[in-house]
Scaffold this active site. Structure first.
Site, PDB file in Angstrom:
ATOM      1  N   LYS A 197     -76.449  10.000  22.983  1.00 51.61           N
ATOM      2  CA  LYS A 197     -75.429  10.095  21.933  1.00 51.61           C
ATOM      3  C   LYS A 197     -74.648   8.791  21.791  1.00 51.61           C
ATOM      4  O   LYS A 197     -74.486   8.267  20.693  1.00 51.61           O
ATOM      5  CB  LYS A 197     -74.446  11.230  22.238  1.00 51.61           C
ATOM      6  CG  LYS A 197     -75.002  12.620  22.199  1.00 51.61           C
ATOM      7  CD  LYS A 197     -73.910  13.675  22.192  1.00 51.61           C
ATOM      8  CE  LYS A 197     -72.832  13.464  23.221  1.00 51.61           C
ATOM      9  NZ  LYS A 197     -73.326  13.443  24.613  1.00 51.61           N
ATOM     10  N   HIS A 230     -70.050  18.865  20.127  1.00 55.56           N
ATOM     11  CA  HIS A 230     -70.377  17.918  21.197  1.00 55.56           C
ATOM     12  C   HIS A 230     -71.372  16.928  20.620  1.00 55.56           C
ATOM     13  O   HIS A 230     -72.587  17.078  20.753  1.00 55.56           O
ATOM     14  CB  HIS A 230     -70.976  18.663  22.387  1.00 55.56           C
ATOM     15  CG  HIS A 230     -71.166  17.793  23.592  1.00 55.56           C
ATOM     16  ND1 HIS A 230     -72.129  18.030  24.536  1.00 55.56           N
ATOM     17  CD2 HIS A 230     -70.500  16.695  24.020  1.00 55.56           C
ATOM     18  CE1 HIS A 230     -72.063  17.116  25.484  1.00 55.56           C
ATOM     19  NE2 HIS A 230     -71.085  16.294  25.191  1.00 55.56           N
TER      20      HIS A 230
END
Length: 534
Positions: free
Chosen positions: A244, A222
């Site tokens: 992110k 992830h």
């Protein structure tokens, strides 16, 4: 009627899924036709950028308490059963499936045949069947597109049936509510019902790959990933809202992907063909690449739209904090295509620390990296999941993605450790949360400062810089960083009340240790790499 309309319907038709007596099935419609259909069906409106703006109704985030995996002979001993991976019996699944097939009789359906996994050696074929044009568009934008000439021959490895208007009956179906997301690995089927939130589709594919790939020696992650001009790859781990997508979208580096990747013996590859960026408080100044990616073909979820001028108010949280933009990765002007890269040189763990304790950036030893990967500390931000309040909630999510991990966390952590040792990867812990005090007292880390620290770490500019260990967490905190004043690197120094900081640091350390105890027997060096509470 049972009409098949559109672009190269697959020879593996809907009857292969048990569907009967549908009205019209639109196969593999292109972006423009899906946008037209969505508008004609009153599913959304066009913004002045050309993006399609939609609402997801009551659900503006995932519903983790409504997620299930079918428990059968194939999954009995491979799934980490519990509150994250709730079991559903094959009989209950079969009952739900039959009801959905009946529910879809006489309806219009949209079908997209796609792929997941940019590395052809580890790719799966995914069919998405939906009730709405905009969900079909979402699947088309987020997944990898099957080449046109292969569409007719494609037989899906997994099929996702997305039926937001179908409701489960808890008393009969054994669900917690009318909403249900259930994966059947044996039948290779996913049912999503009772929610319009498109993120459930995306994360179902991620969960599937998280289950399948470890058996092939591929580490599913992830994380986002980007690549420098010399081919150096950096990975950014973190839960939703930790940065992110934002930090990996860097004009000086090529974007491999913003959220989900695999790491094989050949290097890193993206699972997806698109990005799913949070866009609350989005601005051209701070996130120019994402800003310019919101164009025709993009889907905006729950963004406030001026219906007359058709401009978007990205600062508004009228519907949710979890406003989203879904767009093709090639909408980012420096995307890496195909979305593959070599082995990473740097890994960055992103944590939105609501307590304001963690240093803005610090270097981790391999043992500390394993400890923090298993811990997965961050703060869940409002709106990312159903049931969260207005304030962030401190949490630990193993491997920075526990809700999507079917197997025990130690499986994924072991793969990370193996890959890091083999490829001698640097690891950094980055606090994208609060400094100078806890949430409500301190301030959120400045994005330009975080970018400067991240860029310095990736460029090797912190390698020779003097550093000192954090008194509680033991991580090495650099004393200087290009583009950042020294005072900003000292988490304790930014608190006006130093005793309050010390107390908060010890409190957070105890939370880490309490959480880590759930993993039981862990390598002694990894357990010892955590924060000290004495």
């Amino acid at each position: 009627m049972m009409q098949n309309v559109g672009v190269r319907p697959s020879k593996h038709g809907l009857t292969e899924h048990g569907l009967r007596n549908w009205d019209v099935a639109y196969w593999n419609l292109g972006t423009a036709k899906l946008v037209e259909a969505a508008i004609q069906r009153h599913e959304g409106e066009l913004a002045n950028t050309g993006a399609l703006v939609v609402r997801t109704g009551h659900f503006t985030g995932r519903s983790p308490k409504d997620k299930y995996i079918v428990r059968d002979a194939g999954t009995e001993n491979t799934i980490a059963w519990g509150s994250v991976n709730q079991p559903m019996s094959p009989e209950k699944f079969a009952g739900l499936y039959d009801k959905l097939l009946s529910f879809w009789q006489g309806r219009t359906l949209f079908v997209q045949d796609c792929l997941a996994g940019a590395d052809e050696n580890h790719q799966i074929r995914v069919r998405v069947i939906t009730e709405s044009a905009w969900h079909s568009l979402f699947g088309r934008q987020l997944l990898i597109r099957t080449p046109f000439e292969e569409l007719h021959e494609q037989v899906p490895d997994f099929t996702i049936m997305f039926a937001p208007t179908f409701q489960a009956r808890p008393e009969a179906d054994g669900t917690n509510s009318g909403t249900v997301i259930v994966i059947n690995f044996t039948e290779r089927l996913v049912l999503i019902a009772g929610t319009m939130y498109a993120g459930e589709l995306k994360k179902s594919v991620f969960t599937i790959l998280n289950y399948l790939l470890p058996d092939k020696g591929v580490f599913p992650m992830h994380c986002s990933a980007n690549m420098g001009p010399e081919g150096d790859v950096a990975l950014f781990f973190g839960l939703s809202g930790t940065g992110k997508t934002t930090l990996s979208a860097d004009s000086t580096r090529g974007l491999i992907g913003d959220d989900e990747h695999g790491w094989s013996g050949d290097g890193v590859f993206n699972f997806e063909g698109g990005c799913y960026a949070k866009c609350i408080r989005l601005s051209e100044q701070h996130e120019p690449q994402i800003w310019h990616a919101i164009r025709f073909g993009a889907v905006l979820e729950n963004v406030v739209l001026d219906v007359n001028r058709r401009n978007c108010d990205y600062d508004s949280d009228e519907f949710t904090e979890n406003t989203r933009a879904a767009y093709r990765i090639e909408f980012i002007n420096n995307a890496v295509l195909p979305s593959v890269g070599g082995h990473p040189k740097n890994i960055l763990f992103l944590a939105a620390d609501a307590f304001g304790v963690l240093p803005p950036i610090s270097r981790l030893t391999p043992e500390q990296a394993m400890f923090h990967f298993l811990s997965g500390y961050t703060a869940k931000l409002a709106g990312t999941e159903r049931g969260l309040g207005a304030e962030p909630s401190a949490t630990f999510s193993a491997c920075f993605g526990e809700p999507f991990l079917p197997r025990p966390a130690q499986v994924y952590a072991g793969m990370l450790g193996k890959m890091m040792r083999e490829h001698k990867v640097n690891c950094w812990l980055v606090n994208t949360g609060w400094v100078g005090g806890a949430y409500g007292t301190g301030v959120r880390m400045s994005l330009p400062h975080t970018r400067a620290m991240v860029n310095a770490a990736i460029a090797g500019q912190l390698d020779g810089v003097a550093a000192e260990p954090h008194p509680v967490f033991g991580v090495m905190v650099p004393k200087s960083c290009p583009g950042v004043s020294e005072g900003l690197l000292d988490a304790r120094g930014q608190w006006s009340d130093k005793a309050a900081y010390d107390a908060a640091a010890l409190d957070l350390a105890r939370r880490f240790q309490k959480n880590f105890a759930k993993f039981g027997a862990v390598d002694a060096a990894i357990a010892a790499a955590g924060p000290k509470v004495d």
